[in-house]
Design an enzyme around this catalytic site. Structure first.
Site, short mmCIF file in Angstrom:
data_model
loop_
_atom_site.label_atom_id
_atom_site.label_comp_id
_atom_site.label_asym_id
_atom_site.label_seq_id
_atom_site.Cartn_x
_atom_site.Cartn_y
_atom_site.Cartn_z
N CYS B 79 -3.28 37.65 48.91
CA CYS B 79 -3.73 38.03 47.56
C CYS B 79 -3.73 36.79 46.65
CB CYS B 79 -2.87 39.17 47.01
SG CYS B 79 -3.61 39.98 45.59
N HIS B 185 -4.06 43.15 50.85
CA HIS B 185 -2.64 43.21 51.16
C HIS B 185 -2.44 43.75 52.58
CE1 HIS B 185 -0.86 42.19 47.28
NE2 HIS B 185 -1.96 42.71 46.77
N GLU B 187 0.17 43.98 54.22
CA GLU B 187 1.41 44.76 54.27
C GLU B 187 1.22 46.16 53.70
OE1 GLU B 187 0.62 42.50 52.13
OE2 GLU B 187 1.55 42.82 50.17
#
Lengths: 267, 203
Positions: B79, B185, B187
């Site tokens: 990001c 992202h 994650e």
């Protein structure tokens, strides 16, 4: 192509997940950790948890001893959820200070949802946006119809705000909100569909994404919020709790109507 | 061991949770000297470019990241962490970046009809083979979770390994030598994102 997000909303009260109706009636439906597992398994796009515990009020744990509460420590609940939540996670409810926001973000929330405090302390919205980025600052607007007109309410629906809905939304955007979640108090738990007119007012007033919430009864309601009111994302609580395979069926309905949704399922 | 750069910009815990989940040994570090001992470096981050660069410079992480890149240590920016790899940021005036990927961070040139931030799940359009994206080609759903208003425009278009479509092509992943970036992202992108992190851990 960007997908329309479909967002389950979970209302927390005294560490339990509850169903809410008209912001006034509550029914225990589960434990926050078990619910996370369900939505992770369903590959939900995003999750929103809102703590609606009423300080000094009735403790809903007294009503049912079969469902295990996750306790009063909201940060401990968040940490446990974040450990296996590989989707964006918003936490909200009862937030008044930047310190609380910092703690939520540090413990695994990606965004915070701020409602009453955004009216009482507008500087907080800006502080959150400057500290954590505007994408982390979701402003909540609760709308209730008074003589047919949509009126902004705070304090979990107990206090009306004088500003018009469009002006109120524009101010939140200029303060630094990255997204606005519009909930309808009249429609909450009613399964009669979103308050589309109120949604449209907000979506036309701002250029940040608007999330529809409150009132979904059938999967077609999701499509209407997008097609007729200009919502960027659709949220719901009850329909996902009480309807079998509801999440995937909602996505399928939307896809069949030509809406771009994420569909990571074998057809 | 993946060193996760802890410089106070964003939700580092999510990245740690995801790395733990895939069994990739990792440690958040607030000490730039730790980067020289790491075999991989992960630079997360959300927020404003200028503030993030100020922190990286002040803490000594900027120098440590440049040294890591020079030594060929694989680096993944996520990001804002990816945007910081560029030569120049343009939000709130021009700010020098880490300069590990020649290019500029520009506001997404989305038209009127496209709300910013670009927020939500968007499909990756793979532009070329890249170890970070191994196994994703032909896997059906490749949507990942994005939330940003700016993106990295590299001087060498060949640095782009995937884009997504938001009225205009938006840079989704880049790689240049041992330096990688993901605008979304991973994650927070369920199976696709975890696969990308596992690819990075296996480089």
């Amino acid at each position: 192509m960007l997908k329309i997000r479909v967002i389950p909303v979970l209302f927390l009260m005294n560490g339990l997940i509850v169903r809410s109706e008209g912001f006034a009636k509550f029914q225990i439906i589960g434990n926050p950790i078990d619910e996370l597992e369900r939505y992770s398994h369903w590959l939900a796009d995003e999750l929103v948890y809102v703590d609606i515990t009423r300080e000094g009020g009735h403790d809903i744990r007294r009503e049912d001893h079969r469902v295990k509460s996750a306790g009063d420590d909201i940060l401990a609940i968040l940490r446990q959820i974040a450990r296996s939540c590989f989707m964006p996670l918003t936490f909200g409810g009862r937030i008044n200070s930047l310190e609380q926001v910092d703690a939520f973000i540090r413990n695994g929330a990606d965004k915070v949802l701020i409602n009453t405090a955004a009216h009482r302390n507008p500087a907080l919205v800006t502080e959150v946006a400057e500290t954590h980025g505007s994408q982390a600052m979701v402003a909540g607007i609760d709308v209730k119809r008074i003589d047919g007109a949509p009126v902004v309410h705070i304090d979990q629906g107990r206090t009306a705000v004088a500003d018009g809905l469009a002006d109120y939304a524009r101010r939140l955007e200029s303060l630094g909100a990255g997204e606005i979640l519009v909930n309808s108090i009249d429609r909450d738990g009613a399964a009669e569909g979103y308050d589309l007119a109120a949604l449209r007012i907000v979506a036309e007033a701002v250029s940040i994404p608007v999330v529809a919430c409150g009132g979904v009864g059938g999967f077609g309601d999701f499509c209407e919020a997008v097609d007729e009111a200009g919502a960027s994302a659709v949220a719901a609580g009850n329909v996902f709790h009480f309807t079998e395979h509801s999440y995937k069926r909602a996505k399928r309905t939307m896809r069949n109507r030509g809406l771009a949704v994420r569909y990571p399922y074998p057809s | 061991m993946i060193a996760v750069v802890g410089y106070g910009m964003g939700n580092v815990q999510s990245v740690v949770n995801a790395l733990d989940h895939i069994g990739a040994p990792n440690a958040v570090t607030e000490d730039p000297r730790a980067l020289s001992k790491a075999d991989r470096i992960l630079l997360p981050g959300v927020g404003a470019f200028r503030r993030a660069m100020e922190r990286l410079e002040k803490t000594g992480f900027a120098a440590a990241l440049r040294a890591g890149a020079a030594a060929g240590t694989p680096i993944l920016g996520i990001c804002l962490g990816m945007q910081l790899l560029a030569t120049t940021g343009t939000e709130f005036g021009e700010t020098p970046g880490l300069g590990l990927v020649p290019g500029r961070v520009e506001r997404i040139p989305a038209g009127e009809a496209w709300r910013l931030p670009h927020m939500g799940w968007n499909d990756l359009d793979l532009r070329r083979d890249d170890p970070l994206l191994a196994g994703l080609d032909g896997q059906g759903d490749t949507a990942c979770y994005f939330v940003h208003s700016y993106h990295l425009v590299p001087d060498d278009e060949g640095a782009i390994s995937a884009t997504c479509d938001y009225g205009t092509p938006v840079t989704a992943t880049i790689s240049a030598g041992s330096v990688y970036g993901a605008q979304f992202h991973p994650e927070k992108s369920q199976a696709v994102g975890l696969a990308i992190l596992a690819n990075f851990a296996a480089l």
